[in-house]
Scaffold this active site. Sequence first.
Site, PDB file in Angstrom:
ATOM      1  CD1 TRP A  11      -2.228   1.740   2.495  1.00  0.00           C
ATOM      2  CD2 TRP A  11      -2.711   1.716   0.317  1.00  0.00           C
ATOM      3  NE1 TRP A  11      -3.169   2.714   2.265  1.00  0.00           N
ATOM      4  CE2 TRP A  11      -3.486   2.719   0.933  1.00  0.00           C
ATOM      5  CE3 TRP A  11      -2.833   1.517  -1.057  1.00  0.00           C
ATOM      6  CZ2 TRP A  11      -4.374   3.535   0.221  1.00  0.00           C
ATOM      7  CZ3 TRP A  11      -3.723   2.327  -1.771  1.00  0.00           C
ATOM      8  CH2 TRP A  11      -4.477   3.321  -1.127  1.00  0.00           C
ATOM      9  CE  LYS A 101      -8.461   1.963   3.018  1.00  0.00           C
ATOM     10  NZ  LYS A 101      -9.113   1.391   1.812  1.00  0.00           N
ATOM     11  CE  LYS A 184     -11.229  -1.711   4.007  1.00  0.00           C
ATOM     12  NZ  LYS A 184     -10.235  -2.447   3.208  1.00  0.00           N
ATOM     13  CG  ASN A 249      -8.532  -7.838   5.788  1.00  0.00           C
ATOM     14  OD1 ASN A 249      -8.255  -8.109   6.951  1.00  0.00           O
ATOM     15  ND2 ASN A 249      -8.058  -6.746   5.196  1.00  0.00           N
ATOM     16  CD  GLU A 274      -4.218  -3.141  10.001  1.00  0.00           C
ATOM     17  OE1 GLU A 274      -4.698  -3.414  11.120  1.00  0.00           O
ATOM     18  OE2 GLU A 274      -3.180  -2.469   9.859  1.00  0.00           O
TER      19      GLU A 274
END
Length: 339
Positions: A11, A101, A184, A249, A274
């Site tokens: 990222w 995040k 999310k 994820n 995460e």
Amino acid sequence: MIVAVLGAGSWGTALAVILARNGHEVRLICRTKEEADELTSTRENLPYLPGFVLPREVEFMSLESDLPECEMWVMATPSGAVRQIASRIVGENPMVVIASKGLEPGTGDILPDVVAHVRPNATVAVLSGPNLAIELARGIPTAALAACGDEEQSLRVCRTFMCRSFRVYISDDVIGVSVAGALKNVLAIAAGMSDGLAFGDNTKGALLARGLRDMTHLGISLGAKMETFFGIAGVGDLFATANSTLSRNYRVGYSLGKGKTLKEALDEVRQVAEGVSTAESAMMLARQKGVSVPIFEAAEAVIRGRLQPKDAVAQLMERMPKREGFLSEDCFEGRPCLD
């Protein structure tokens, strides 16, 4: 301007590529000098984002060195490292953009609060949206939301990142953008579990609809604005992450659905997912606020090994039927919903 990107994973590297393409001088900050030297030599992040030659505007540095002052600092580290690495930010009144995040493990704090605690004089913004790293680096069109309490600073972040393939909107809902970007990831794990169990699109559609309800209610109870969860940083990011095999994820959830242990799932991904730590933080916050979040509760129980995926689904399906009541008057007034 001169922009430092803290975190040289997939990222952070993708963001460095975008910023360099936009004409900024970029300092990509790695964990160690060895990593910085390797990137300087190869000009390619082979472990995390192979296939992209990093522009000459990107310079590589390490946290082990003295960092220079920069006009903007972009946080792209795992959530558990934000507090420690924020202490390395240089400058009297730094501008910090949080692209990480998650919620801080242990405290459940949103990341802007973590940075503000460490650097109280910083101006803090959040950048979030349906932004899978490799697609961003490829120049595939997408959008994001830049949120800050100061609209001029939101516009500054927008101007810094925006380009033909990356459209950036602005908001003042720092809490909502932070919470949506974190929660999310838990729903992406749940969606991966559903696919791993081979339940089909009907199941996943229902799961994500009810999960979005949970996410919205918990966010509102924390002070977020409802509309944020129905925009780019909410449902937009949720759909991208919960349906893409590029998502760490989602892949962790898929492996769990196939019967693998959490350790086995994480070993396959080989990067931080995460949603694993965020699931526990989300349940801690839900209990504190008195908010019912059955999808998150079931996902967290599977992640922590207290339930098997099929048992979690059975538990959800056997709950007493009730009126859907996605939003009630209580939600509009910022009070937690127990529906």
